[in-house]
Design a protein around this motif. Structure first.
Motif, mmCIF file in Angstrom:
data_model
loop_
_atom_site.group_PDB
_atom_site.id
_atom_site.type_symbol
_atom_site.label_atom_id
_atom_site.label_comp_id
_atom_site.label_asym_id
_atom_site.label_seq_id
_atom_site.Cartn_x
_atom_site.Cartn_y
_atom_site.Cartn_z
ATOM 1 N N SER A 128 0.808 -1.212 0.000
ATOM 2 C CA SER A 128 0.000 0.000 0.000
ATOM 3 C C SER A 128 0.850 1.274 0.000
ATOM 4 N N TRP A 161 4.516 1.381 -4.746
ATOM 5 C CA TRP A 161 4.167 2.169 -5.926
ATOM 6 C C TRP A 161 5.382 2.325 -6.843
ATOM 7 N N GLN A 175 6.366 -0.182 -9.713
ATOM 8 C CA GLN A 175 5.866 -0.028 -11.082
ATOM 9 C C GLN A 175 6.922 0.530 -12.023
ATOM 10 N N LYS A 214 -9.965 6.976 0.723
ATOM 11 C CA LYS A 214 -10.042 5.982 -0.353
ATOM 12 C C LYS A 214 -10.474 4.618 0.159
ATOM 13 N N PRO A 274 -8.783 -1.098 -1.885
ATOM 14 C CA PRO A 274 -8.125 -1.491 -3.156
ATOM 15 C C PRO A 274 -7.483 -0.307 -3.863
ATOM 16 N N GLU A 275 -8.124 0.843 -3.744
ATOM 17 C CA GLU A 275 -7.585 2.040 -4.400
ATOM 18 C C GLU A 275 -6.243 2.446 -3.812
ATOM 19 N N ARG A 298 -3.637 0.274 -5.293
ATOM 20 C CA ARG A 298 -3.339 0.597 -6.686
ATOM 21 C C ARG A 298 -2.319 1.723 -6.763
ATOM 22 N N SER A 299 -2.600 2.795 -6.040
ATOM 23 C CA SER A 299 -1.600 3.868 -5.962
ATOM 24 C C SER A 299 -1.894 4.755 -4.765
#
Lengths: 356, 281, 277
Positions: free
Chosen positions: B122, B127, B130, C37, C40-41, C44-45
């Protein structure tokens, strides 16, 4: 109203004696100024009268009652502090009424007394302000108002004017004096400024090194000082002192200065020939003319009403004052006559006055 | 009469701090599980500590911690504080920003860093994956766990120092600074010859406090790693806590507490001396 | 010093300060952003703007964190501690500042020493002692511990405020007929009121945020503080970071709001002891 009696009062801080064997009486309704150079113990003495300092020895009485062990609040005195000591969180009115608030006086009574004091001091428009919003002179007035409100037996002032500028100081001086004439309250006022002492006091107590040098009315001290200390402390410009020796000669007794110049001795002078003395002459007593001791002019100051001449006689510096407008310049020679009638003589060793 | 005014403070202080502190000193010489009768064991607890690899690990970690906090945050805070002195706009805003971390609870700060920065799923570390940048969560590796925790505490701590130093710098007389500028000093010359000497006493005080606090550090370690993995981020205070409340070895915990206090005591001596020199005592 | 000497220095200064500000604000911004948020969000980022603002993170965090009880406990604990510290501390600070007792030097030195005393030095006997007396999970008992811990530095800070009051004010009050207690309550306390407020703020902040004592002494469901509650709750729900960050925001929000509102007093109070004039 009450008298204050000090008998053999001494004060030590540890091994340091700051006041020694002070005895004097301040009469009912009198305005007495304690004056002396800084460190002479005058403020300590005042604080002892207030009950803020313990008395090491001797007794202090107010209205005939010994108050040595009485708390300040039970002495029924009021004090005006040098930095005014106004409570910053209270308004002028609250400040003035604080002692009555503590005593549990009624609101109406407080209001009446504050109003009265404010009338006397012209503080009516400022009653709701905080001390922060006042000028120095106004704060000074509030500090006095706080004292007046209590109508105490004795007023104590601890250098109350020393934080004001010169002009305001002169004005407040007169105001305090006028207030005293009106209230006729016993007042003890501490200052290091001899002009304040001279102008305000009924009687002055001169303190030096923890001891009383002399007590008396202002002009008495000026004209008839007991010793060189009082003579030099009172009066501005200060008295001139010159070392000399008594000498008997053809033309009678004379005083010989260190330079060898001779001055006629006062007729009453009965000490034997050869006695070393200090001559004291007030600046305004010098005689300007053709006769006298030769001086070399150093500086001439014109105040408008007077001319001050600072001159040298050998290594001796002399200040002379005249109300003539004299024209003289640096290096000019000038003769100053010594006034036999007003001249004072002091024992060179002890500094005590030599009297008739 | 005025002695009575001290009674509440002293009663609370003596019963909460002094009495238990004396008991701690005594307990260091006993074996005690917190429940049964304590047994006197002499210096056994200290001997056990000396033979305990975790103890030496923890002590070393405290020393590393001290070294980190004596250099990085103080240096950075001094730089930022003197830079604040250079600018004329935005000083107050920046001060408020730099001060924010110190008022945020340690638990919150720890969890935000764990979840939003270090976390490989998280957090920012995940991040960055990626983009092919591979960073491991430092808290999970024995080689880096201590530094991971230290990084969070650094974030929490440096701004407070900067604000303190800035406040001190503002008290350096303006004439000194102006005189140096007239004589053509550059920024770093100014720092070296005027500003730093001007706030020497504040820097000294903060260094002493840093030493004291470095031996007390507990919250971040306890919250983020509990001294792990494999005791790699253990410090003396988390060790003492574990000994007392998880291993129920209160005697050994007390002995550890004494070691912590010993370091604190030395620094406190200098602290009191510094305060006394400034006329507080 | 107002303004740097040349543009390059100034630009460089702003760049460094800007970076420092960014580093400071970045984690806080992440907390706020992701608190809105869905889980899952976040995964994602963490940097993306929320597609759908999830206020329910906050309601769920409030419920799961048991914050109704925990906030009340924190509030009681904080207020109690402030009252204890300010009440006892101001009396002590006054006596020490004015050297009213002969042993002022000894007491001041002792208090300075306890300012830096490690909690572990007294924690263990204190815990087992409190346990025996049945004081564990007692918010009032813990506020006494906080009072002991926060008092020394508070007294040192208050002392400087008392020192700044001219002695003559006390003397004037004595002559005005005040008793010693009246001098303290009617003259000194109103004047040092700003100092007491500052101390109250700092003690309040420290109490609200305190972890070690709170987590040791207040573990019961009904007695734990917001901090302890968040600590336990964040250990259980480590998958839903949105909800967790909402919980975090809830706990820091009152503190940060108060700080921004009163930042000058905070900063002055917290840095006051370290900067010598």
């Amino acid at each position: 109203m009450a008298s204050v009696t000090l008998s053999s009062v001494s004060k030590s801080f540890g091994a340091v004696k700051v006041l020694e064997n002070i005895s004097t009486e301040i009469h009912e309704g009198e305005f007495v100024v304690l004056v002396g150079p800084s460190g002479c113990g005058k403020s300590t003495l005042l604080r002892m009268i207030a009950g803020l300092e313990d008395i090491t020895e001797g007794t202090i009485s107010i209205a005939g009652q010994v108050v040595n062990d009485t708390a300040p609040k039970e002495r029924d005195i009021a004090m005006v502090f040098q930095n005014y000591a106004l409570y910053p969180h209270m308004t002028v009115a609250e400040n003035m009424a604080f002692s009555m608030t503590l005593a549990g006086s009624s609101k109406a009574e407080k209001e009446r007394r504050v109003r009265e004091a404010a009338d006397i001091l012209g503080l009516n428009d400022l009653l709701e302000r905080k001390p922060k919003a006042l000028s120095g002179g106004q704060r000074q007035r509030v500090a006095m108002g706080r004292a007046i409100v209590r109508s105490p037996r004795v007023f104590l002032f601890d250098e109350p004017l020393s934080n004001l500028d010169a002009k305001l100081r002169v004005a407040m001086r007169a105001e305090i004096r006028a207030l005293h004439q009106r209230l006729k309250s016993t007042s003890i006022y501490v200052t290091h400024d001899q002009v304040e002492a001279m102008t305000m006091a009924d009687r002055i107590v001169v303190l030096n090194g923890g001891k009383i040098e002399q007590v008396g009315a202002p002009l008495k001290l000026y004209d008839d000082p007991a010793n060189t200390f009082v003579a030099s402390f009172i009066g501005s410009p200060a008295m001139n002192f010159m070392e000399a020796e008594i000498m008997d000669g053809d033309g009678g007794r004379s005083l010989v200065l260190q330079s060898g110049a001779k001055i006629t001795a006062p007729a009453w002078c009965s000490r034997p020939s050869g006695t070393p003395v200090t001559i004291g002459v007030r600046p305004e007593h010098f005689l300007f003319g053709q006769e006298g001791v030769e001086m070399s002019v150093e500086v001439v100051e014109h105040t408008g009403s007077e001319t001050h001449i600072i001159a040298n006689h050998g290594s001796q510096k002399i200040v002379a004052v005249t109300n003539q407008r004299l024209d003289a310049a640096y290096g000019d020679k000038m003769k100053l006559g010594f006034p036999t009638g007003t001249m004072l003589l002091f024992d060179r060793e002890t500094g005590e006055r030599i009297r008739e | 009469m005025h002695r009575l005014y001290l009674i509440p403070t002293l009663a609370i202080n003596l019963s909460i701090i002094l009495l238990p502190a004396i008991l701690t000193i005594a307990l260091a010489f006993f074996r005690w599980d917190g429940i049964s009768q304590p047994v006197f064991v002499g210096f056994d607890n200290f001997q056990a500590l000396a033979g305990d690899r975790v103890f030496w690990r923890a002590l070393t970690n405290n020393i590393i911690w001290t070294a980190i906090f004596l250099t990085i945050p103080i240096g950075f805070a001094l730089l930022v504080a003197s830079m604040l002195l250079l600018i004329s706009r935005g000083r107050i805003l920046l001060q408020v920003i730099f001060f924010l971390p110190i008022i945020i609870a340690t638990v919150i700060t720890a969890r935000v860093w764990q979840g939003m920065i270090f976390n490989p799923v998280s957090g920012i570390f995940g991040w960055l994956e990626q983009f092919g940048i591979h960073l491991t969560n430092p808290l999970t590796k024995t080689a880096t766990s201590l530094y991971g925790v230290a990084a969070v505490d650094l974030w929490h701590w440096w701004g407070f120092l900067a604000v303190i130093f800035f406040a001190a710098l503002r008290q350096v007389p303006a004439e000194q600074i102006e005189a140096a500028r007239l004589e053509g000093a550059t920024f770093f010359q100014m720092l070296r010859y005027v500003l730093l000497p001007g706030i020497k006493s504040t820097i000294m005080l903060m260094m002493i406090m840093t030493v004291i606090w470095s031996f007390l550090v507990f919250d971040f370690v306890f919250i983020m790693t509990r001294g792990g993995p494999a005791y790699s981020s253990e410090v003396l205070s988390t060790m003492a806590y574990r000994l007392a409340f998880y291993d129920l070895n209160v005697g050994k915990a007390a002995a550890t507490a004494l070691v912590i206090s010993l370091f604190g005591l030395v620094a406190t001596f200098f602290y009191i001396r510094a305060q006394a020199k400034d006329g507080d005592l | 010093m107002n303004g740097a000497d040349n543009r390059t220095t100034l630009t460089l200064t702003y760049v460094v300060l800007g970076m420092a500000a960014f580093i400071t604000l970045f984690p806080i911004a992440l907390m706020l952003l992701n608190s809105l948020k869905a889980a899952p969000e976040v995964i994602r980022s963490p940097l993306a703007v929320p597609e759908e603002i999830r206020w329910d993170n906050y309601t769920r965090a409030w419920r799961d964190g048991n914050f109704s009880t925990a906030f009340l406990n924190s509030a009681i604990l904080t207020v109690m501690t402030i009252i204890l510290v300010c009440g006892s501390g101001s009396m002590t600070a006054y006596v020490l500042a004015r050297k009213k007792i002969k042993s002022w030097r000894l007491v001041t030195g002792y208090l300075l020493a306890t300012t830096t005393a490690p909690i572990q030095l007294f924690l263990f006997p204190l815990y087992f002692g409190f346990a025996r007396l049945g004081l564990i999970d007692n918010v009032f008992a813990v506020s006494v511990i906080y009072c002991a811990i926060f008092s020394p530095f508070s007294i040192m800070l208050l002392r400087t405020y008392f020192l700044a009051v001219p002695k003559e004010l006390e003397e004037a009050a004595l002559i005005d007929g005040a008793t010693h207690w009246q001098v303290f309550t009617r003259v000194m306390l109103p004047i040092v009121w700003p100092g007491i407020l500052t101390v109250a703020l700092i003690v309040g902040l420290n109490t609200w945020n305190e972890f070690l004592i709170a987590t040791t002494f207040l573990q019961g469901q009904g007695s734990m503080t917001a901090i302890v509650s968040f600590f336990l709750f964040s250990g259980q729900y480590t998958t839903d970071w949105g909800q967790l960050m909402a919980g975090a925001t809830i706990v820091v929000l009152p503190v940060v709001a108060l700080f921004i509102f009163l930042q000058r007093r905070f900063i002055e109070g917290m840095t006051g002891g370290s900067v010598k004039g």
